[in-house]
Design a protein around this motif. Structure first.
Motif, PDB file in Angstrom:
ATOM      1  N   SER A  14      14.185 -33.353 -24.188  1.00  0.00           N
ATOM      2  CA  SER A  14      14.599 -32.508 -25.306  1.00  0.00           C
ATOM      3  C   SER A  14      13.953 -31.173 -24.797  1.00  0.00           C
ATOM      4  CB  SER A  14      13.714 -32.831 -26.672  1.00  0.00           C
ATOM      5  OG  SER A  14      12.440 -32.923 -26.444  1.00  0.00           O
ATOM      6  N   TRP A  15      14.666 -30.217 -25.493  1.00  0.00           N
ATOM      7  CA  TRP A  15      14.557 -28.744 -24.981  1.00  0.00           C
ATOM      8  C   TRP A  15      14.101 -28.029 -26.248  1.00  0.00           C
ATOM      9  CZ3 TRP A  15      14.437 -27.761 -19.884  1.00  0.00           C
ATOM     10  CH2 TRP A  15      14.664 -28.622 -19.101  1.00  0.00           C
ATOM     11  N   MET A  16      13.378 -26.641 -25.959  1.00  0.00           N
ATOM     12  CA  MET A  16      13.017 -25.868 -26.996  1.00  0.00           C
ATOM     13  C   MET A  16      13.090 -24.541 -26.470  1.00  0.00           C
ATOM     14  SD  MET A  16       9.549 -27.976 -28.106  1.00  0.00           S
ATOM     15  CE  MET A  16       9.326 -28.647 -26.382  1.00  0.00           C
ATOM     16  N   LEU A  17      13.464 -23.567 -27.345  1.00  0.00           N
ATOM     17  CA  LEU A  17      13.910 -22.205 -27.030  1.00  0.00           C
ATOM     18  C   LEU A  17      12.757 -21.710 -26.477  1.00  0.00           C
ATOM     19  CD1 LEU A  17      16.002 -19.777 -27.037  1.00  0.00           C
ATOM     20  CD2 LEU A  17      15.337 -19.363 -29.240  1.00  0.00           C
ATOM     21  N   ARG A  18      12.421 -20.819 -25.411  1.00  0.00           N
ATOM     22  CA  ARG A  18      11.334 -20.043 -24.768  1.00  0.00           C
ATOM     23  C   ARG A  18      11.875 -18.625 -24.853  1.00  0.00           C
ATOM     24  NH1 ARG A  18       7.633 -21.347 -21.019  1.00  0.00           N
ATOM     25  NH2 ARG A  18       7.009 -22.659 -22.897  1.00  0.00           N
ATOM     26  N   HIS A  19      13.014 -18.079 -24.722  1.00  0.00           N
ATOM     27  CA  HIS A  19      13.489 -16.776 -24.664  1.00  0.00           C
ATOM     28  C   HIS A  19      14.783 -16.490 -25.037  1.00  0.00           C
ATOM     29  CE1 HIS A  19      13.509 -12.502 -23.140  1.00  0.00           C
ATOM     30  NE2 HIS A  19      14.522 -12.976 -22.721  1.00  0.00           N
ATOM     31  N   LYS A  57       2.837 -17.143  -8.913  1.00  0.00           N
ATOM     32  CA  LYS A  57       2.270 -16.074 -10.004  1.00  0.00           C
ATOM     33  C   LYS A  57       3.052 -15.740 -11.082  1.00  0.00           C
ATOM     34  CE  LYS A  57      -0.836 -14.023  -6.491  1.00  0.00           C
ATOM     35  NZ  LYS A  57      -1.247 -12.724  -5.794  1.00  0.00           N
ATOM     36  N   GLU A  58       4.278 -15.715 -10.778  1.00  0.00           N
ATOM     37  CA  GLU A  58       5.395 -15.384 -11.769  1.00  0.00           C
ATOM     38  C   GLU A  58       6.818 -16.008 -11.545  1.00  0.00           C
ATOM     39  OE1 GLU A  58       5.350 -11.351 -10.716  1.00  0.00           O
ATOM     40  OE2 GLU A  58       6.710 -11.410  -8.895  1.00  0.00           O
ATOM     41  N   ILE A  59       7.435 -16.146 -12.529  1.00  0.00           N
ATOM     42  CA  ILE A  59       8.827 -16.453 -12.535  1.00  0.00           C
ATOM     43  C   ILE A  59       9.923 -15.163 -12.120  1.00  0.00           C
ATOM     44  CG2 ILE A  59      10.663 -17.677 -13.647  1.00  0.00           C
ATOM     45  CD1 ILE A  59       8.852 -18.842 -15.525  1.00  0.00           C
ATOM     46  N   LEU A  60      10.845 -15.364 -11.108  1.00  0.00           N
ATOM     47  CA  LEU A  60      11.565 -14.470 -10.769  1.00  0.00           C
ATOM     48  C   LEU A  60      12.992 -14.870 -11.348  1.00  0.00           C
ATOM     49  CD1 LEU A  60      10.743 -13.815  -7.216  1.00  0.00           C
ATOM     50  CD2 LEU A  60      10.412 -12.203  -9.274  1.00  0.00           C
ATOM     51  N   TYR A  72      11.090 -10.226 -13.806  1.00  0.00           N
ATOM     52  CA  TYR A  72       9.991 -11.171 -13.387  1.00  0.00           C
ATOM     53  C   TYR A  72       9.208 -11.222 -14.823  1.00  0.00           C
ATOM     54  CZ  TYR A  72       6.878  -7.106 -13.387  1.00  0.00           C
ATOM     55  OH  TYR A  72       6.106  -5.965 -13.795  1.00  0.00           O
ATOM     56  N   SER A  73       8.529 -12.625 -15.008  1.00  0.00           N
ATOM     57  CA  SER A  73       7.668 -12.776 -15.814  1.00  0.00           C
ATOM     58  C   SER A  73       6.506 -13.532 -15.748  1.00  0.00           C
ATOM     59  CB  SER A  73       8.593 -13.939 -16.713  1.00  0.00           C
ATOM     60  OG  SER A  73       7.669 -14.383 -17.837  1.00  0.00           O
ATOM     61  N   ASP A 124       5.232 -17.272 -18.044  1.00  0.00           N
ATOM     62  CA  ASP A 124       6.013 -18.551 -18.287  1.00  0.00           C
ATOM     63  C   ASP A 124       7.451 -18.259 -18.860  1.00  0.00           C
ATOM     64  OD1 ASP A 124       4.442 -19.991 -16.727  1.00  0.00           O
ATOM     65  OD2 ASP A 124       3.192 -20.470 -18.619  1.00  0.00           O
ATOM     66  N   GLY A 125       7.989 -16.961 -18.742  1.00  0.00           N
ATOM     67  CA  GLY A 125       9.241 -16.925 -19.354  1.00  0.00           C
ATOM     68  C   GLY A 125       9.389 -16.488 -20.842  1.00  0.00           C
ATOM     69  N   ARG A 126       8.311 -16.148 -21.268  1.00  0.00           N
ATOM     70  CA  ARG A 126       8.300 -15.619 -22.898  1.00  0.00           C
ATOM     71  C   ARG A 126       8.799 -14.136 -22.947  1.00  0.00           C
ATOM     72  NH1 ARG A 126       4.292 -19.136 -21.845  1.00  0.00           N
ATOM     73  NH2 ARG A 126       3.975 -21.078 -23.571  1.00  0.00           N
TER      74      ARG A 126
END
Length: 76
Positions: free
Chosen positions: A31-36, A52-55, A64-65, A68-70
Motif C-alpha cells: 500500500s502507498w501513502m502520499l508523501r509530497h 544524506k539526501e534524495i535527489l 534535493y530533499s 525523505d521527500g517531504r
C-alpha cells in the motif's frame, strides 16, 4: 536513478498516475501513502538516494530533499 528508491524501511516512488506526487510505503509496496504533492517542482522524472539526501530530476530542474521527500529545494 529510477522511479522508486529504497530508503531505510521505506520505499519512495513517483506516483504513476500523477508525476507531481511522491508516495511512500512501509510494507514493501503493498500500500502507498502520499508523501509530497505540488506543481512548483514540476513533474518528477527520476529519484536517486545518495545517503544524506534524495535527489530528483524534474521538468523544472534538479531538486534535493533532506527530509525523505517531504519538502524540496532547487539545486543550483
Amino acid at each position: 536513478m529510477g522511479l522508486m528508491i529504497s530508503r531505510g524501511k521505506e520505499l519512495i516512488r513517483i506516483n504513476p498516475a500523477n508525476r507531481q506526487k511522491l508516495e511512500y510505503s512501509t510494507n514493501e509496496g503493498r500500500s502507498w501513502m502520499l508523501r509530497h504533492s505540488g506543481s512548483s517542482n514540476g513533474d518528477f522524472i527520476e529519484l536517486n538516494d545518495n545517503g544524506k539526501e534524495i535527489l530528483a530530476t524534474t521538468t523544472k530542474g534538479i531538486y534535493y530533499s533532506t527530509n525523505d521527500g517531504r519538502s524540496w529545494m532547487r539545486r543550483g
